[in-house]
Motif scaffolding. Sequence first.
Motif, PDB file in Angstrom:
ATOM      1  N   ALA A  68      -2.104 -12.720   6.729  1.00 37.17           N
ATOM      2  CA  ALA A  68      -1.574 -11.780   5.754  1.00 37.17           C
ATOM      3  C   ALA A  68      -2.775 -11.116   5.085  1.00 37.17           C
ATOM      4  CB  ALA A  68      -0.697 -12.473   4.729  1.00 37.17           C
ATOM      5  N   PHE A  69      -2.608  -9.842   4.770  1.00 34.98           N
ATOM      6  CA  PHE A  69      -3.660  -9.060   4.121  1.00 34.98           C
ATOM      7  C   PHE A  69      -3.022  -8.372   2.934  1.00 34.98           C
ATOM      8  CE2 PHE A  69      -5.987  -5.121   3.481  1.00 34.98           C
ATOM      9  CZ  PHE A  69      -7.297  -5.576   3.460  1.00 34.98           C
ATOM     10  N   GLU A  70      -3.718  -8.346   1.791  1.00 37.47           N
ATOM     11  CA  GLU A  70      -3.116  -7.793   0.584  1.00 37.47           C
ATOM     12  C   GLU A  70      -4.111  -6.966  -0.202  1.00 37.47           C
ATOM     13  OE1 GLU A  70      -1.810  -7.794  -3.669  1.00 37.47           O
ATOM     14  OE2 GLU A  70      -3.563  -8.803  -2.864  1.00 37.47           O
ATOM     15  N   ILE A  71      -3.619  -5.860  -0.764  1.00 39.23           N
ATOM     16  CA  ILE A  71      -4.375  -5.099  -1.759  1.00 39.23           C
ATOM     17  C   ILE A  71      -3.451  -4.869  -2.947  1.00 39.23           C
ATOM     18  CG2 ILE A  71      -5.790  -3.937  -0.014  1.00 39.23           C
ATOM     19  CD1 ILE A  71      -4.238  -1.318  -0.775  1.00 39.23           C
ATOM     20  N   ASP A  72      -4.051  -4.604  -4.091  1.00 37.13           N
ATOM     21  CA  ASP A  72      -3.265  -4.229  -5.254  1.00 37.13           C
ATOM     22  C   ASP A  72      -4.104  -3.339  -6.142  1.00 37.13           C
ATOM     23  OD1 ASP A  72      -4.937  -5.991  -6.771  1.00 37.13           O
ATOM     24  OD2 ASP A  72      -3.618  -7.642  -6.261  1.00 37.13           O
ATOM     25  N   GLY A  73      -3.467  -2.734  -7.091  1.00 37.27           N
ATOM     26  CA  GLY A  73      -4.177  -1.861  -8.015  1.00 37.27           C
ATOM     27  C   GLY A  73      -3.278  -1.506  -9.179  1.00 37.27           C
ATOM     28  N   ARG A  74      -3.881  -0.862 -10.177  1.00 36.88           N
ATOM     29  CA  ARG A  74      -3.096  -0.454 -11.344  1.00 36.88           C
ATOM     30  C   ARG A  74      -3.757   0.699 -12.058  1.00 36.88           C
ATOM     31  NH1 ARG A  74      -2.710  -4.304 -16.337  1.00 36.88           N
ATOM     32  NH2 ARG A  74      -2.315  -2.319 -17.291  1.00 36.88           N
ATOM     33  N   SER A  75      -2.924   1.430 -12.755  1.00 36.19           N
ATOM     34  CA  SER A  75      -3.377   2.478 -13.665  1.00 36.19           C
ATOM     35  C   SER A  75      -2.811   2.125 -15.037  1.00 36.19           C
ATOM     36  CB  SER A  75      -2.866   3.848 -13.185  1.00 36.19           C
ATOM     37  OG  SER A  75      -1.456   3.921 -13.346  1.00 36.19           O
ATOM     38  N   ALA A  76      -2.882   3.055 -15.962  1.00 37.86           N
ATOM     39  CA  ALA A  76      -2.352   2.789 -17.304  1.00 37.86           C
ATOM     40  C   ALA A  76      -0.833   2.673 -17.300  1.00 37.86           C
ATOM     41  CB  ALA A  76      -2.784   3.888 -18.263  1.00 37.86           C
ATOM     42  N   THR A  77      -0.160   3.274 -16.313  1.00 39.05           N
ATOM     43  CA  THR A  77       1.300   3.321 -16.340  1.00 39.05           C
ATOM     44  C   THR A  77       1.993   2.579 -15.199  1.00 39.05           C
ATOM     45  OG1 THR A  77       1.280   5.406 -15.114  1.00 39.05           O
ATOM     46  CG2 THR A  77       1.306   5.540 -17.538  1.00 39.05           C
ATOM     47  N   GLU A  78       1.252   2.252 -14.139  1.00 44.62           N
ATOM     48  CA  GLU A  78       1.894   1.586 -13.013  1.00 44.62           C
ATOM     49  C   GLU A  78       0.912   0.712 -12.246  1.00 44.62           C
ATOM     50  OE1 GLU A  78       3.439   4.821 -10.658  1.00 44.62           O
ATOM     51  OE2 GLU A  78       1.574   5.031  -9.565  1.00 44.62           O
ATOM     52  N   ALA A  79       1.466  -0.164 -11.416  1.00 47.80           N
ATOM     53  CA  ALA A  79       0.674  -1.037 -10.556  1.00 47.80           C
ATOM     54  C   ALA A  79       1.330  -1.031  -9.179  1.00 47.80           C
ATOM     55  CB  ALA A  79       0.626  -2.450 -11.125  1.00 47.80           C
ATOM     56  N   GLU A 123       4.115  -6.174  10.202  1.00 48.87           N
ATOM     57  CA  GLU A 123       4.987  -5.896   9.058  1.00 48.87           C
ATOM     58  C   GLU A 123       4.135  -5.368   7.916  1.00 48.87           C
ATOM     59  OE1 GLU A 123       7.789  -8.419   5.946  1.00 48.87           O
ATOM     60  OE2 GLU A 123       7.189  -9.345   7.835  1.00 48.87           O
ATOM     61  N   VAL A 124       4.603  -4.300   7.266  1.00 49.46           N
ATOM     62  CA  VAL A 124       3.908  -3.726   6.109  1.00 49.46           C
ATOM     63  C   VAL A 124       4.942  -3.520   5.015  1.00 49.46           C
ATOM     64  CG1 VAL A 124       2.555  -1.788   5.240  1.00 49.46           C
ATOM     65  CG2 VAL A 124       2.265  -2.541   7.595  1.00 49.46           C
ATOM     66  N   THR A 125       4.683  -4.105   3.856  1.00 52.50           N
ATOM     67  CA  THR A 125       5.591  -3.942   2.728  1.00 52.50           C
ATOM     68  C   THR A 125       4.783  -3.618   1.484  1.00 52.50           C
ATOM     69  OG1 THR A 125       5.525  -6.310   2.214  1.00 52.50           O
ATOM     70  CG2 THR A 125       7.312  -5.554   3.651  1.00 52.50           C
ATOM     71  N   GLY A 126       5.424  -2.948   0.558  1.00 52.32           N
ATOM     72  CA  GLY A 126       4.746  -2.623  -0.684  1.00 52.32           C
ATOM     73  C   GLY A 126       5.730  -2.388  -1.812  1.00 52.32           C
ATOM     74  N   ARG A 127       5.222  -2.595  -2.995  1.00 52.94           N
ATOM     75  CA  ARG A 127       6.022  -2.356  -4.193  1.00 52.94           C
ATOM     76  C   ARG A 127       5.161  -1.663  -5.240  1.00 52.94           C
ATOM     77  NH1 ARG A 127       8.523  -7.937  -5.871  1.00 52.94           N
ATOM     78  NH2 ARG A 127       6.393  -8.595  -5.543  1.00 52.94           N
ATOM     79  N   ARG A 128       5.817  -0.797  -5.995  1.00 47.13           N
ATOM     80  CA  ARG A 128       5.189  -0.128  -7.133  1.00 47.13           C
ATOM     81  C   ARG A 128       5.920  -0.618  -8.386  1.00 47.13           C
ATOM     82  NH1 ARG A 128       1.977   4.099  -6.848  1.00 47.13           N
ATOM     83  NH2 ARG A 128       2.747   4.763  -4.829  1.00 47.13           N
ATOM     84  N   PHE A 129       5.149  -0.881  -9.435  1.00 46.27           N
ATOM     85  CA  PHE A 129       5.701  -1.431 -10.667  1.00 46.27           C
ATOM     86  C   PHE A 129       5.423  -0.484 -11.822  1.00 46.27           C
ATOM     87  CE2 PHE A 129       3.922  -4.696  -7.929  1.00 46.27           C
ATOM     88  CZ  PHE A 129       5.014  -5.514  -7.699  1.00 46.27           C
ATOM     89  N   ALA A 130       6.470  -0.090 -12.548  1.00 46.25           N
ATOM     90  CA  ALA A 130       6.298   0.693 -13.772  1.00 46.25           C
ATOM     91  C   ALA A 130       5.904  -0.278 -14.879  1.00 46.25           C
ATOM     92  CB  ALA A 130       7.593   1.413 -14.126  1.00 46.25           C
ATOM     93  N   LEU A 131       4.767  -0.011 -15.515  1.00 43.34           N
ATOM     94  CA  LEU A 131       4.276  -0.904 -16.564  1.00 43.34           C
ATOM     95  C   LEU A 131       4.902  -0.540 -17.906  1.00 43.34           C
ATOM     96  CD1 LEU A 131       0.503  -1.054 -15.581  1.00 43.34           C
ATOM     97  CD2 LEU A 131       2.367  -2.580 -14.873  1.00 43.34           C
TER      98      LEU A 131
END
Length: 138
Positions: A68-79, A123-131
């Motif tokens: 499994a390989f993972e990246i993540d990130g965030r800004s002031a309003t979302e991740a 398989e590639v999956t992703g989610r965006r989160f509203a902060l």
Amino acid sequence: MGFGGVTELAADDCWSLLRDHSLGRIAASAAGTVDIFPVNYAVDDQSIVFRTAPGTKLLELAINDRVAFEIDGRSATEAFSIVVKGVAERLERQTEIDEAEKLGLTPWIPTLKYRWVRIHATEVTGRRFALGPEPERV
């Protein structure tokens, strides 16, 4: 937005975010142990390519090529979080290595990393989160 400010991302959006970044984590397992390693990487079509030196990563990939390989990130309003599951293959043929070198991937630290690995995505999956603040408890 999905439930609770979480949105599932389409595969194309996941690959776009993967192309925009260069640091991720690979999770590999062998002999009942799971390890996570940070790697700088490049995207080649719909696969992940990274360089490494001989050691634990290569040994674990030789024992179990499912990763499994993972990246993540965030800004002031979302991740966001992107997970790629697939099969890791050590590049052995010089033609494969020559093609991988065209990606311009170089080590971030002053070490010789002359082993190339490609993760073929299954398989590639992703989610965006509203902060935002936690909702009031009732």
